[in-house]
Design a protein around this motif. Structure first.
Motif: not given
Ligand SMILES: NC(=O)c1ccc[n+]([C@@H]2O[C@H](COP(=O)([O-])OP(=O)(O)OC[C@H]3O[C@@H](n4cnc5c(N)ncnc54)[C@H](O)[C@@H]3O)[C@@H](O)[C@H]2O)c1
Ligand SMILES: [Zn+2]
Length: 358
Positions: A175-179, A286-293, A233-237, A254-265
């Motif tokens: 999740a942080e790598v995607v961020k 995010l979906a390909l990496l099987r991170l939650p949305l 660095l707080n993107l999605g956070h 990590g899951s919350a950050v993945a969902i947070g990245l969707r939300a920020a977008g």
């Protein structure tokens, strides 16, 4: 081995940590060192200690987020005193983010500060926790509330240690790598898109880690004491932390950050800052990496409440970090409450056509 020199200390990304760390200790001229480790990586820590040589012993501690406390720090400090560790002894802390935060803090406080090397063995520690000099522990009142800025003398990212990292901990780091990919854009994001379809075992980790941590290192280099720019660095956070808290920490960071990245977008899209196609690229990665949305609970108000107590809420207005483009992220952007509410409702559901409705 990849070496980065964006910060005042070297960051080395290498599969050969025992040899490289031993070389570093020898070349730096430390007469004595002591290896502190998370018990889960004790065999790795012993291999590192063996490579460093005779004047080194290993102290192993059971860690985990629940033990990231002042009590554990006290045990570490007492153990150091028992070993008659001196001002000039080098501490080598081996483990994930809990270990680098906690041992780094012990290094900042033992005799008011002794030299410290962080050896990161989890993806989170490599691309995030071990970079930037923030160390500390949790208090009952909240995470990371007690700590110190402490620059290590070097950071090693133990690429080979990823082989034993549990998949769950691996996803936390992704999740942080995607961020970082969204912040950096360009090849860094495109490379992740290319790799996403391949199994993680096949990824060129040395490069992926170096590219990802370089993003944090460069941001931190511009803003060592957190006066502003580090905020990207707080993107999605902002969403992420609130989701974590509102779930009673059942949703992992990590899951919350993945969902947070969707939300920020989504928020950026709905306030006219981000394009549909780029939002879709982020969702797909995010979906390909099987991170939650999707937020797995129905408490929009609890998330909103958690968000308004977030330290980013100054003068009652909510401030967000939002992408303008992949590779261009703004911070300190205020957003109207109805848009925030709409986003929180949307992330209850699977992305579909409604994702792009303003
Ligand atoms: N200081 C900062 O700037 C910063 C930034 C991000 C996160 N953090 C902190 O980092 C922590 C999270 O880091 P984390 O996800 O690495 O947690 P962690 O250190 O608890 O590691 C996750 C799990 O993996 C195990 N582990 C670590 N490396 C292993 C390996 N190579 N093989 C097998 N098991 C291994 C650990 O024992 C643990 O069970 C949080 O406490 C967070 O606050 C700090
Ligand atoms: Zn994070």
């Amino acid at each position: 081995m990849t070496r980065l020199d964006d910060l005042p200390y070297p960051i080395l990304v290498t599969p050969e940590v025992p040899t490289e760390a031993a070389n570093f200790v020898r070349e730096s001229g430390y007469a004595r060192s002591i290896v502190l480790c998370d018990a889960k990586v004790a065999p790795r820590a012993r291999a590192i200690a063996r490579a460093i040589g005779k004047q080194t012993s290993v102290l192993s501690f059971s860690l985990g987020e629940r033990r990231k406390t002042l009590r554990t720090v006290e045990r570490v400090l007492e153990a150091l005193a028992e070993q008659k560790v001196e001002r000039t002894t080098l501490l080598v802390g081996v483990g994930g983010g809990v270990a680098t935060d906690l041992f780094g803090f012990a290094g900042a406080t033992y005799m008011r500060g002794v030299p410290f090397v962080a050896i990161a063995t989890s993806l989170v520690a490599m691309v995030d926790a071990a970079i930037g000099g923030k160390t500390g522990v949790d208090l009952r009142a909240g995470k990371n509330l007690a700590g110190a800025f402490k620059d290590p003398v070097a950071v090693f990212c133990d690429v080979a240690a990823l082989a034993t990292l549990p998949p769950r901990a691996m996803r936390e780091g992704l999740a942080e790598v995607v961020k970082h990919g969204i912040i950096e854009g360009d090849e860094t994001f495109a490379e992740l898109e290319e790799l996403a379809a391949q199994p993680l075992q096949k990824w060129p980790w040395e490069k992926v880690i170096a590219d990802s941590l370089r993003v944090k290192a460069m941001v931190v280099a511009d803003d060592r004491l957190e006066r502003g720019a580090r905020e990207v660095l707080n993107l999605g956070h902002t969403f992420g932390h609130a989701i974590e808290r509102a779930s009673g920490y059942r949703v992992s960071h990590g899951s919350a950050v993945a969902i947070g990245l969707r939300a920020a977008g989504l928020l950026a899209l709905r306030t006219g800052r981000f394009s549909e196609s780029e939002h879709l690229r982020v969702l797909s990665l995010l979906a390909l990496l099987r991170l939650p949305l999707i937020v797995p609970f129905d408490r929009v108000d609890a998330v909103l409440r958690a968000m308004s107590v977030d330290k980013k809420a100054r003068d009652g207005k909510l401030r967000f970090v939002m992408p303008r483009k992949i590779g261009d992220v703004e911070y300190g952007v205020t957003a109207p409450l109805p848009s925030v509410r709409a986003v929180l409702k949307r992330i209850r559901e699977t992305p579909g056509a409604a994702e792009f409705r303003r």
